[in-house]
Design a protein around this motif. Structure first.
Motif, PDB file in Angstrom:
ATOM      1  N   LEU A 122      64.685 -37.818 -47.307  1.00 48.42           N
ATOM      2  CA  LEU A 122      65.063 -36.530 -46.732  1.00 48.42           C
ATOM      3  C   LEU A 122      66.412 -36.071 -47.264  1.00 48.42           C
ATOM      4  N   ALA A 123      67.313 -37.023 -47.465  1.00 50.68           N
ATOM      5  CA  ALA A 123      68.631 -36.682 -47.993  1.00 50.68           C
ATOM      6  C   ALA A 123      68.503 -36.094 -49.394  1.00 50.68           C
ATOM      7  N   VAL A 124      67.672 -36.718 -50.223  1.00 50.72           N
ATOM      8  CA  VAL A 124      67.455 -36.218 -51.584  1.00 50.72           C
ATOM      9  C   VAL A 124      66.814 -34.835 -51.542  1.00 50.72           C
ATOM     10  N   GLU A 125      65.852 -34.661 -50.647  1.00 48.88           N
ATOM     11  CA  GLU A 125      65.198 -33.356 -50.516  1.00 48.88           C
ATOM     12  C   GLU A 125      66.212 -32.287 -50.116  1.00 48.88           C
ATOM     13  N   ALA A 126      67.129 -32.660 -49.225  1.00 49.18           N
ATOM     14  CA  ALA A 126      68.160 -31.717 -48.789  1.00 49.18           C
ATOM     15  C   ALA A 126      69.080 -31.340 -49.944  1.00 49.18           C
ATOM     16  N   MET A 127      69.436 -32.334 -50.764  1.00 48.72           N
ATOM     17  CA  MET A 127      70.301 -32.067 -51.912  1.00 48.72           C
ATOM     18  C   MET A 127      69.594 -31.156 -52.910  1.00 48.72           C
ATOM     19  N   LYS A 128      68.313 -31.405 -53.127  1.00 50.12           N
ATOM     20  CA  LYS A 128      67.551 -30.570 -54.053  1.00 50.12           C
ATOM     21  C   LYS A 128      67.428 -29.144 -53.521  1.00 50.12           C
ATOM     22  N   ALA A 129      67.429 -29.018 -52.191  1.00 56.53           N
ATOM     23  CA  ALA A 129      67.320 -27.694 -51.580  1.00 56.53           C
ATOM     24  C   ALA A 129      68.636 -26.926 -51.667  1.00 56.53           C
ATOM     25  N   GLY A 130      69.746 -27.658 -51.928  1.00 58.23           N
ATOM     26  CA  GLY A 130      71.024 -26.970 -52.076  1.00 58.23           C
ATOM     27  C   GLY A 130      72.169 -27.494 -51.236  1.00 58.23           C
ATOM     28  N   ALA A 131      71.937 -28.537 -50.430  1.00 56.59           N
ATOM     29  CA  ALA A 131      73.029 -29.106 -49.639  1.00 56.59           C
ATOM     30  C   ALA A 131      74.084 -29.692 -50.577  1.00 56.59           C
ATOM     31  N   VAL A 132      75.354 -29.583 -50.202  1.00 53.93           N
ATOM     32  CA  VAL A 132      76.416 -30.118 -51.056  1.00 53.93           C
ATOM     33  C   VAL A 132      76.682 -31.588 -50.758  1.00 53.93           C
ATOM     34  N   ASP A 133      76.190 -32.068 -49.614  1.00 56.12           N
ATOM     35  CA  ASP A 133      76.415 -33.463 -49.264  1.00 56.12           C
ATOM     36  C   ASP A 133      75.461 -33.866 -48.154  1.00 56.12           C
ATOM     37  N   PHE A 134      75.270 -35.172 -47.999  1.00 54.65           N
ATOM     38  CA  PHE A 134      74.554 -35.672 -46.833  1.00 54.65           C
ATOM     39  C   PHE A 134      75.308 -36.874 -46.289  1.00 54.65           C
ATOM     40  N   ILE A 135      75.222 -37.051 -44.993  1.00 51.44           N
ATOM     41  CA  ILE A 135      75.922 -38.145 -44.327  1.00 51.44           C
ATOM     42  C   ILE A 135      74.939 -38.883 -43.438  1.00 51.44           C
ATOM     43  N   GLU A 136      74.919 -40.199 -43.576  1.00 47.50           N
ATOM     44  CA  GLU A 136      74.028 -41.007 -42.753  1.00 47.50           C
ATOM     45  C   GLU A 136      74.670 -41.282 -41.394  1.00 47.50           C
ATOM     46  N   LYS A 137      73.883 -41.142 -40.340  1.00 49.59           N
ATOM     47  CA  LYS A 137      74.353 -41.483 -38.997  1.00 49.59           C
ATOM     48  C   LYS A 137      74.001 -42.938 -38.696  1.00 49.59           C
ATOM     49  N   PRO A 138      74.855 -43.639 -37.955  1.00 53.70           N
ATOM     50  CA  PRO A 138      76.161 -43.194 -37.449  1.00 53.70           C
ATOM     51  C   PRO A 138      77.196 -43.171 -38.571  1.00 53.70           C
TER      52      PRO A 138
END
Length: 202
Positions: A90-106
């Motif tokens: 999902l993080a990779v999909e978000a980056m491909k969609a245009g997100a500048v970063d992703f952060i894993e919780k916690p």
């Protein structure tokens, strides 16, 4: 966006919204909270430039769809997506969609604040700059064949356990290769490594 310090927190979890608002306030950053992507999108066009922090999993319009819609609208808003631990796909999909970063919780407070501060100064044109793409491509030239194989699997959104199975190595060895890639490329985090790889066309 360099002169903006507006952060928009979009999450259906009230506890997360309150926690992030408090964290940002203590850092001197103005924030606004929204309980759904739909509510945020209804107001997005009228908001000052800034950074959106959103959960990837939400009822209705989720974080990835929110990133896509903001991109389609070409709004001056950088997006950070929060994912559950191990939600690499999902993080990779978000980056491909245009997100500048992703952060894993916690996540640690300093990790979130660092990501927000970087996102607030992102120039959307930089990501498309040819010189940046060439620099990233050059960085990946130094990778060994096996590191390249691991990287391609990471960018495909696979977990370390799945990568290990596919390549016939241990998950620990995958982590060693990943650490080596980050050292060679200068990536400070997995999200940065993925972002560099995507921009390099891997």
């Amino acid at each position: 966006m360099a002169n903006s310090s507006e952060v928009y927190v979009v999450d259906d979890d009230e506890a997360i919204r309150r926690s992030l608002a408090f964290l940002l306030r203590t850092a001197g950053i103005t924030s606004h909270t929204y309980e759904s992507a739909e509510i945020f999108l209804a107001q997005a066009r009228d908001l000052p430039p800034g950074c959106v922090v959103t959960d990837v999993r939400m009822p209705g319009v989720d974080g990835i769809e929110l990133v896509r819609r903001l991109g389609e609208e070409k709004l001056p808003l950088s997006t950070i997506v929060m994912t559950g631990h191990g939600d690499i796909a999902l993080a990779v999909e978000a980056m491909k969609a245009g997100a500048v970063d992703f952060i894993e919780k916690p996540f640690k407070d300093e990790v979130m604040l660092g990501a927000v501060q970087k996102a607030l100064v992102v120039d959307g044109r930089t990501a498309q700059d040819d010189s940046a793409k060439q620099a990233y491509q050059q960085a990946f030239v130094t990778l060994s064949r096996r590191e390249r194989e691991v990287l391609e699997q990471v960018v495909a959104g696979k977990t370390s356990k799945v990568i290990a199975y596919d390549l016939g190595i241990s998950p620990r060895t995958v982590e060693v290769y990943r650490a080596g890639m980050m050292m060679k490329t200068g990536a400070k985090s997995l999200s940065e490594l993925v972002r560099m790889a995507l921009l390099a066309g891997i």
